[in-house]
Design a protein around this motif. Structure first.
Motif, PDB file in Angstrom:
ATOM      1  N   VAL A 245       0.836  -1.203   0.000  1.00 35.45           N
ATOM      2  CA  VAL A 245       0.000   0.000   0.000  1.00 35.45           C
ATOM      3  C   VAL A 245       0.870   1.252   0.000  1.00 35.45           C
ATOM      4  CG1 VAL A 245      -1.724   1.301   1.312  1.00 35.45           C
ATOM      5  CG2 VAL A 245      -1.884  -1.194   1.156  1.00 35.45           C
ATOM      6  N   ARG A 246       0.709   2.058  -1.046  1.00 33.89           N
ATOM      7  CA  ARG A 246       1.447   3.328  -1.135  1.00 33.89           C
ATOM      8  C   ARG A 246       0.560   4.531  -0.847  1.00 33.89           C
ATOM      9  NH1 ARG A 246       2.882   1.880  -7.092  1.00 33.89           N
ATOM     10  NH2 ARG A 246       0.716   1.263  -6.750  1.00 33.89           N
ATOM     11  N   ASN A 247      -0.743   4.384  -1.032  1.00 37.82           N
ATOM     12  CA  ASN A 247      -1.664   5.497  -0.821  1.00 37.82           C
ATOM     13  C   ASN A 247      -3.040   4.946  -0.464  1.00 37.82           C
ATOM     14  OD1 ASN A 247      -3.010   4.838  -3.386  1.00 37.82           O
ATOM     15  ND2 ASN A 247      -1.174   5.724  -4.339  1.00 37.82           N
ATOM     16  N   ALA A 248      -3.978   5.842  -0.183  1.00 39.67           N
ATOM     17  CA  ALA A 248      -5.307   5.419   0.259  1.00 39.67           C
ATOM     18  C   ALA A 248      -6.019   4.597  -0.805  1.00 39.67           C
ATOM     19  CB  ALA A 248      -6.140   6.641   0.636  1.00 39.67           C
ATOM     20  N   ASP A 249      -5.840   4.953  -2.072  1.00 43.17           N
ATOM     21  CA  ASP A 249      -6.475   4.180  -3.146  1.00 43.17           C
ATOM     22  C   ASP A 249      -5.944   2.748  -3.165  1.00 43.17           C
ATOM     23  OD1 ASP A 249      -8.078   6.259  -3.969  1.00 43.17           O
ATOM     24  OD2 ASP A 249      -6.711   6.925  -5.550  1.00 43.17           O
ATOM     25  N   ASP A 250      -4.647   2.598  -2.936  1.00 40.09           N
ATOM     26  CA  ASP A 250      -4.061   1.250  -2.884  1.00 40.09           C
ATOM     27  C   ASP A 250      -4.714   0.413  -1.791  1.00 40.09           C
ATOM     28  OD1 ASP A 250      -2.311   1.688  -4.946  1.00 40.09           O
ATOM     29  OD2 ASP A 250      -0.514   1.867  -3.696  1.00 40.09           O
ATOM     30  N   PHE A 251      -4.998   1.047  -0.647  1.00 40.39           N
ATOM     31  CA  PHE A 251      -5.610   0.300   0.463  1.00 40.39           C
ATOM     32  C   PHE A 251      -7.001  -0.191   0.074  1.00 40.39           C
ATOM     33  CE2 PHE A 251      -7.932  -0.103   4.490  1.00 40.39           C
ATOM     34  CZ  PHE A 251      -7.090  -0.991   5.149  1.00 40.39           C
ATOM     35  N   ASN A 252      -7.802   0.678  -0.518  1.00 41.74           N
ATOM     36  CA  ASN A 252      -9.135   0.267  -0.971  1.00 41.74           C
ATOM     37  C   ASN A 252      -9.049  -0.831  -2.018  1.00 41.74           C
ATOM     38  OD1 ASN A 252     -10.737   1.990   0.641  1.00 41.74           O
ATOM     39  ND2 ASN A 252     -10.338   3.707  -0.721  1.00 41.74           N
ATOM     40  N   ASN A 253      -8.092  -0.688  -2.929  1.00 45.15           N
ATOM     41  CA  ASN A 253      -7.919  -1.712  -3.963  1.00 45.15           C
ATOM     42  C   ASN A 253      -7.462  -3.036  -3.366  1.00 45.15           C
ATOM     43  OD1 ASN A 253      -8.658   0.104  -5.983  1.00 45.15           O
ATOM     44  ND2 ASN A 253      -6.549   0.740  -6.374  1.00 45.15           N
ATOM     45  N   MET A 254      -6.632  -2.970  -2.323  1.00 50.26           N
ATOM     46  CA  MET A 254      -6.184  -4.198  -1.662  1.00 50.26           C
ATOM     47  C   MET A 254      -7.362  -4.923  -1.023  1.00 50.26           C
ATOM     48  SD  MET A 254      -3.323  -4.776   1.336  1.00 50.26           S
ATOM     49  CE  MET A 254      -4.337  -4.012   2.605  1.00 50.26           C
TER      50      MET A 254
ATOM     51  N   GLU B 280     -15.273   4.822   8.120  1.00 46.87           N
ATOM     52  CA  GLU B 280     -14.348   5.518   7.227  1.00 46.87           C
ATOM     53  C   GLU B 280     -13.106   5.999   7.962  1.00 46.87           C
ATOM     54  OE1 GLU B 280     -12.724   6.599   3.791  1.00 46.87           O
ATOM     55  OE2 GLU B 280     -14.638   5.507   4.026  1.00 46.87           O
ATOM     56  N   SER B 281     -13.268   6.492   9.192  1.00 46.65           N
ATOM     57  CA  SER B 281     -12.101   6.973   9.946  1.00 46.65           C
ATOM     58  C   SER B 281     -11.129   5.840  10.235  1.00 46.65           C
ATOM     59  CB  SER B 281     -12.540   7.621  11.254  1.00 46.65           C
ATOM     60  OG  SER B 281     -13.198   6.679  12.096  1.00 46.65           O
ATOM     61  N   LEU B 282     -11.665   4.648  10.518  1.00 42.29           N
ATOM     62  CA  LEU B 282     -10.811   3.501  10.800  1.00 42.29           C
ATOM     63  C   LEU B 282     -10.140   3.001   9.530  1.00 42.29           C
ATOM     64  CD1 LEU B 282      -9.781   1.601  12.927  1.00 42.29           C
ATOM     65  CD2 LEU B 282     -11.851   0.215  12.656  1.00 42.29           C
ATOM     66  N   LYS B 283     -10.867   3.030   8.432  1.00 41.95           N
ATOM     67  CA  LYS B 283     -10.271   2.630   7.157  1.00 41.95           C
ATOM     68  C   LYS B 283      -9.092   3.540   6.811  1.00 41.95           C
ATOM     69  CE  LYS B 283     -13.053   1.515   3.781  1.00 41.95           C
ATOM     70  NZ  LYS B 283     -13.969   1.621   2.603  1.00 41.95           N
ATOM     71  N   GLN B 284      -9.260   4.844   7.007  1.00 44.92           N
ATOM     72  CA  GLN B 284      -8.181   5.785   6.720  1.00 44.92           C
ATOM     73  C   GLN B 284      -6.975   5.539   7.627  1.00 44.92           C
ATOM     74  OE1 GLN B 284      -9.808   9.735   7.014  1.00 44.92           O
ATOM     75  NE2 GLN B 284     -11.270   9.416   5.334  1.00 44.92           N
ATOM     76  N   TYR B 285      -7.258   5.232   8.883  1.00 44.10           N
ATOM     77  CA  TYR B 285      -6.163   4.965   9.818  1.00 44.10           C
ATOM     78  C   TYR B 285      -5.402   3.694   9.439  1.00 44.10           C
ATOM     79  CZ  TYR B 285      -3.791   3.779  14.184  1.00 44.10           C
ATOM     80  OH  TYR B 285      -2.850   3.434  15.114  1.00 44.10           O
ATOM     81  N   LEU B 286      -6.136   2.650   9.083  1.00 38.66           N
ATOM     82  CA  LEU B 286      -5.487   1.407   8.666  1.00 38.66           C
ATOM     83  C   LEU B 286      -4.691   1.610   7.378  1.00 38.66           C
ATOM     84  CD1 LEU B 286      -8.387  -1.105   9.403  1.00 38.66           C
ATOM     85  CD2 LEU B 286      -6.237  -0.901  10.654  1.00 38.66           C
ATOM     86  N   ALA B 287      -5.208   2.455   6.497  1.00 41.72           N
ATOM     87  CA  ALA B 287      -4.470   2.764   5.274  1.00 41.72           C
ATOM     88  C   ALA B 287      -3.155   3.459   5.598  1.00 41.72           C
ATOM     89  CB  ALA B 287      -5.323   3.640   4.356  1.00 41.72           C
ATOM     90  N   GLN B 288      -3.185   4.400   6.544  1.00 43.05           N
ATOM     91  CA  GLN B 288      -1.964   5.103   6.940  1.00 43.05           C
ATOM     92  C   GLN B 288      -0.945   4.142   7.546  1.00 43.05           C
ATOM     93  OE1 GLN B 288      -3.487   8.106   9.576  1.00 43.05           O
ATOM     94  NE2 GLN B 288      -4.328   9.349   7.915  1.00 43.05           N
TER      95      GLN B 288
END
Length: 309
Positions: free
Chosen positions: A186-195, A208-216
């Protein structure tokens, strides 16, 4: 009854905190609730240069199930799957060195090295006999462990495991062979969603807040995980020569829509194993113990019951 009421209160509290807590605190709250519902405690032990964190629960003296996560994952893959198991079994789910809360020094994290670290971990905990269950890279490690340390192993369950050359290439390997970006990094937030889309047929619901945190968090681990992934490929140990050494009952459980490791891997493994059982879960992805934990646990319990019969 008292424990049930405590767990229900924890669920309510975890839901309420969604509105008030930071994402980090929310994640910690959810993880604690899942641990409590599964009857698991957080522990850690020093094994050589590594401080290894793990969950442990169930009756002491009962047969041990050791749960091994996959690449980029951690021990939190297992609590919900573990819920129906801790009443009868001593359950241990660890963060492998290099993952989760365990130590991450500059070292080798190939599967062969991790097998020997896992053996040292079991000795540190005084575990002499065990059932192994592993997913993805963890399944590769579990199978290799059973082949190298057969005196310890009572059974093996391999969930969408790595380590074999599938007759039909998975989407992951098609992309890697084309030179495309690795969808597990994962390099960015889009990568996390795609993963998430890549790993699951039906994604687990995440605020959504937790998804963003996990992406970070995944972004912060990118370089280290990329190094580990390179080691896994460069120091690859094929399972095909090892599987015949596994004498104990072995469950091959796969999601039929797995894009990471193709379900056709079963065709390679089944004839090489002494005592194979096969379960293919329909409309399920790479992480059946997360995507459909209750159903996966039912399949696993049926397998364990067959081992005893």
């Amino acid at each position: 009854m008292r424990k049930l009421l405590i767990c229900l209160a924890l669920i309510v509290a975890a839901g309420a905190t969604t509105l008030y807590l930071s994402p980090a605190a929310l994640l910690a709250s959810v993880q604690f609730t899942e641990q409590q519902l599964a009857g698991l405690d957080s522990r850690n032990v020093q094994v050589g240069e590594f401080n290894i964190h793990y969950y442990e629960g169930g009756p002491q003296g009962a047969e041990t199930i050791l749960m091994i996560h996959g690449f980029g994952a951690d021990k939190d893959n297992w609590p919900r799957f573990s819920r129906p198991l801790t009443a009868r079994y001593h359950v241990v789910a660890l963060d492998l060195p290099g993952f989760g809360d365990s130590s991450k020094p500059e070292a080798s994290y190939d599967v062969g090295t991790q097998v020997e670290r896992l053996n040292a971990f079991t000795k540190a905990l005084g575990i002499h006999k065990l059932h192994l269950i592993g997913n993805s890279m963890g399944g590769h490690i579990a199978a290799l462990y059973a082949a190298r340390h057969p005196e310890q192993v009572l059974s093996v369950a391999l969930l969408n495991n790595a380590g074999v050359s599938a007759p039909q290439a998975s989407e992951l390997f098609k992309r890697l062979d084309r030179g495309d970006a690795n969808p597990l990094l994962v390099r960015n937030a889009d990568d996390f969603n795609n993963m998430l889309d890549f790993l699951f047929v039906e994604k687990p619901p995440l605020p959504e807040s937790l998804k963003q945190y996990l992406a970070q968090r995944a972004m912060a681990s990118h370089d280290f995980n990329q190094k580990i992934f390179s080691q896994l490929r460069e120091r690859y140990i094929p399972l095909e020569p090892e599987l015949a050494k596994i004498q104990v009952p072995t469950l091959l459980l796969w999601g039929d829509k797995d894009q990471v490791l193709d379900v056709s891997s079963i065709k390679v493994m089944q004839p090489l194993l002494k005592q194979p059982s096969v379960v293919i879960m329909q409309a399920c992805g790479h992480l059946p113990m997360i995507e459909r934990p209750e159903e996966t646990a039912e399949h696993y319990q049926a397998f364990l019951d067959s081992v005893k019969s």
